[in-house]
Design a protein around this motif. Structure first.
Motif, PDB file in Angstrom:
ATOM      1  N   MET A  24       0.838  -1.306   0.046  1.00  0.00           N
ATOM      2  CA  MET A  24      -0.025  -0.055   0.065  1.00  0.00           C
ATOM      3  C   MET A  24       0.696   1.281  -0.145  1.00  0.00           C
ATOM      4  N   LEU A  25       1.973   1.027   0.891  1.00  0.00           N
ATOM      5  CA  LEU A  25       2.958   2.213   0.837  1.00  0.00           C
ATOM      6  C   LEU A  25       3.458   2.460  -0.540  1.00  0.00           C
ATOM      7  N   GLU A  26       3.893   1.443  -1.020  1.00  0.00           N
ATOM      8  CA  GLU A  26       4.550   1.452  -2.357  1.00  0.00           C
ATOM      9  C   GLU A  26       3.842   1.925  -3.439  1.00  0.00           C
ATOM     10  N   CYS A  27       2.547   1.597  -3.405  1.00  0.00           N
ATOM     11  CA  CYS A  27       1.606   1.939  -4.276  1.00  0.00           C
ATOM     12  C   CYS A  27       1.475   3.361  -4.206  1.00  0.00           C
ATOM     13  N   ASN A  28       1.271   4.051  -3.070  1.00  0.00           N
ATOM     14  CA  ASN A  28       1.182   5.407  -2.768  1.00  0.00           C
ATOM     15  C   ASN A  28       2.493   6.473  -3.461  1.00  0.00           C
ATOM     16  N   LYS A  29       3.498   5.676  -3.385  1.00  0.00           N
ATOM     17  CA  LYS A  29       4.670   6.416  -3.625  1.00  0.00           C
ATOM     18  C   LYS A  29       4.753   6.209  -5.148  1.00  0.00           C
ATOM     19  N   LYS A  30       4.246   5.253  -5.949  1.00  0.00           N
ATOM     20  CA  LYS A  30       4.456   5.207  -7.311  1.00  0.00           C
ATOM     21  C   LYS A  30       3.374   6.223  -7.867  1.00  0.00           C
ATOM     22  N   TYR A  31       2.338   6.498  -7.105  1.00  0.00           N
ATOM     23  CA  TYR A  31       1.129   7.386  -7.469  1.00  0.00           C
ATOM     24  C   TYR A  31       1.892   8.725  -7.367  1.00  0.00           C
ATOM     25  N   ILE A  32       2.464   8.992  -6.369  1.00  0.00           N
ATOM     26  CA  ILE A  32       2.999  10.358  -6.131  1.00  0.00           C
ATOM     27  C   ILE A  32       4.121  10.656  -6.910  1.00  0.00           C
ATOM     28  N   LYS A  36       4.381  13.507 -10.393  1.00  0.00           N
ATOM     29  CA  LYS A  36       5.589  14.341 -10.479  1.00  0.00           C
ATOM     30  C   LYS A  36       5.903  14.397 -11.820  1.00  0.00           C
ATOM     31  N   GLU A  37       6.052  13.097 -12.380  1.00  0.00           N
ATOM     32  CA  GLU A  37       6.945  12.861 -13.526  1.00  0.00           C
ATOM     33  C   GLU A  37       5.855  13.143 -14.963  1.00  0.00           C
ATOM     34  N   THR A  38       4.479  12.787 -14.855  1.00  0.00           N
ATOM     35  CA  THR A  38       3.758  12.986 -16.020  1.00  0.00           C
ATOM     36  C   THR A  38       2.867  14.276 -15.647  1.00  0.00           C
ATOM     37  N   GLY A  39       2.446  14.756 -14.541  1.00  0.00           N
ATOM     38  CA  GLY A  39       1.577  15.803 -14.523  1.00  0.00           C
ATOM     39  C   GLY A  39       0.311  15.414 -13.869  1.00  0.00           C
ATOM     40  N   ASP A  40      -0.767  16.302 -13.773  1.00  0.00           N
ATOM     41  CA  ASP A  40      -2.010  16.304 -13.035  1.00  0.00           C
ATOM     42  C   ASP A  40      -2.700  15.202 -14.025  1.00  0.00           C
ATOM     43  N   PHE A  41      -4.163  15.480 -13.779  1.00  0.00           N
ATOM     44  CA  PHE A  41      -5.231  14.412 -14.473  1.00  0.00           C
ATOM     45  C   PHE A  41      -5.260  14.839 -15.798  1.00  0.00           C
ATOM     46  N   ALA A  42      -5.272  16.408 -16.077  1.00  0.00           N
ATOM     47  CA  ALA A  42      -5.296  16.982 -17.359  1.00  0.00           C
ATOM     48  C   ALA A  42      -4.241  16.529 -18.385  1.00  0.00           C
ATOM     49  N   ALA A  43      -3.330  16.447 -17.921  1.00  0.00           N
ATOM     50  CA  ALA A  43      -1.910  16.025 -18.465  1.00  0.00           C
ATOM     51  C   ALA A  43      -2.279  14.430 -18.999  1.00  0.00           C
ATOM     52  N   TYR A 148      -5.486   3.147 -12.016  1.00  0.00           N
ATOM     53  CA  TYR A 148      -6.237   3.709 -13.162  1.00  0.00           C
ATOM     54  C   TYR A 148      -6.647   5.031 -13.115  1.00  0.00           C
ATOM     55  N   GLU A 149      -6.337   5.588 -11.953  1.00  0.00           N
ATOM     56  CA  GLU A 149      -6.448   7.165 -12.230  1.00  0.00           C
ATOM     57  C   GLU A 149      -5.261   7.858 -12.961  1.00  0.00           C
ATOM     58  N   ARG A 150      -4.210   7.092 -12.641  1.00  0.00           N
ATOM     59  CA  ARG A 150      -2.914   7.573 -13.571  1.00  0.00           C
ATOM     60  C   ARG A 150      -2.924   6.886 -14.896  1.00  0.00           C
ATOM     61  N   ARG A 151      -3.296   5.808 -14.862  1.00  0.00           N
ATOM     62  CA  ARG A 151      -3.075   5.166 -16.327  1.00  0.00           C
ATOM     63  C   ARG A 151      -4.812   4.503 -16.824  1.00  0.00           C
ATOM     64  N   PRO A 152      -5.506   5.518 -17.244  1.00  0.00           N
ATOM     65  CA  PRO A 152      -6.936   5.233 -17.382  1.00  0.00           C
ATOM     66  C   PRO A 152      -7.030   4.250 -18.267  1.00  0.00           C
ATOM     67  N   ALA A 153      -7.912   3.196 -18.259  1.00  0.00           N
ATOM     68  CA  ALA A 153      -8.451   2.364 -19.496  1.00  0.00           C
ATOM     69  C   ALA A 153      -9.221   2.982 -20.468  1.00  0.00           C
ATOM     70  N   ASN A 154      -9.263   2.568 -21.634  1.00  0.00           N
ATOM     71  CA  ASN A 154      -9.725   3.151 -22.887  1.00  0.00           C
ATOM     72  C   ASN A 154     -11.067   2.208 -22.936  1.00  0.00           C
ATOM     73  N   ASN A 155     -12.266   2.833 -23.107  1.00  0.00           N
ATOM     74  CA  ASN A 155     -13.532   2.087 -23.198  1.00  0.00           C
ATOM     75  C   ASN A 155     -14.085   1.585 -24.580  1.00  0.00           C
ATOM     76  N   CYS A 156     -13.348   2.269 -25.494  1.00  0.00           N
ATOM     77  CA  CYS A 156     -13.619   1.789 -26.940  1.00  0.00           C
ATOM     78  C   CYS A 156     -14.568   2.771 -27.735  1.00  0.00           C
ATOM     79  N   THR A 157     -14.808   3.755 -26.753  1.00  0.00           N
ATOM     80  CA  THR A 157     -15.640   4.922 -27.203  1.00  0.00           C
ATOM     81  C   THR A 157     -14.876   5.517 -28.567  1.00  0.00           C
ATOM     82  N   GLY A 158     -15.514   5.698 -29.703  1.00  0.00           N
ATOM     83  CA  GLY A 158     -14.952   6.204 -30.956  1.00  0.00           C
ATOM     84  C   GLY A 158     -14.316   5.309 -31.929  1.00  0.00           C
TER      85      GLY A 158
END
Length: 177
Positions: A24-32, A36-43, A148-158
């Motif tokens: 759980m701690l490691e997941c949280n670290k990877k998320y943070i 930092k590396e790829t930006g916020d949700f908009a990025a 999945y918040e950082r690496r969203p899945a595509n739902n085939c829309t479009g």
């Protein structure tokens, strides 16, 4: 139970709780770190907008060999990455023997997601970054939502399947010479 059996059981339980807490701690670290590396949700959404939508079914993925390539029996990635990036969309499908066989999986350990590194072109970076992040958060930590918040899945829309074509007859080519 005798005293030794109980103490062994308590020790084993505490070890497994410690492992889950570590994950759980490691997941949280990877998320943070990823934020930092790829930006916020908009990025992340900007990155996702560059990628082809996933085929909606396993059959479509197999037939769309011009845009998608098999990564494993049930997962496909785009053949190419958008210009000057290593990003790709991973599309994974439900396995044989399940009631939703062949349908696009967009969550959990076996779902597809946006990848920062193309597994067929940058395998080492993919393993160290994308796959490690997913295994950490979706495994023992049971925190797939973070991944999945950082690496969203595509739902085939479009998604538009390729047009099937056929030809008939002997081709005739006229040249200038």
């Amino acid at each position: 139970f005798c005293g030794d059996e109980i103490s062994n059981l308590v020790y084993k339980l505490s070890q497994s709780i410690d492992f889950v807490s570590q994950q759980m701690l490691e997941c949280n670290k990877k998320y943070i770190q990823d934020t930092k590396e790829t930006g916020d949700f908009a990025a992340i959404q900007d990155i996702a907008s560059l990628l082809e939508p996933c085929p909606c079914t396993l059959r479509q993925a197999w037939r769309d060999w011009g845009r998608f390539r098999s990564q494993s029996n049930l997962c496909f990635v785009q053949r190419t990455s958008p210009m000057n990036t290593s990003y790709t969309q991973q599309c994974c499908y439900a396995p044989w023997g399940t009631e939703d066989f062949g349908s696009l999986v967009t969550e959990g350990m076996f779902g597809g997601s946006l990848l920062l590194y193309h597994p067929l072109l940058n395998y080492r970076e993919y393993k160290q970054t994308d796959e490690a992040f997913k295994e950490t958060c979706c495994g023992a930590a049971d925190m797939c939502d973070f991944f999945y918040e950082r690496r969203p899945a595509n739902n085939c829309t479009g998604y538009e399947p390729p047009v099937r074509t056929w030809g008939w007859g002997d081709p005739h080519v006229t040249t200038l010479d």
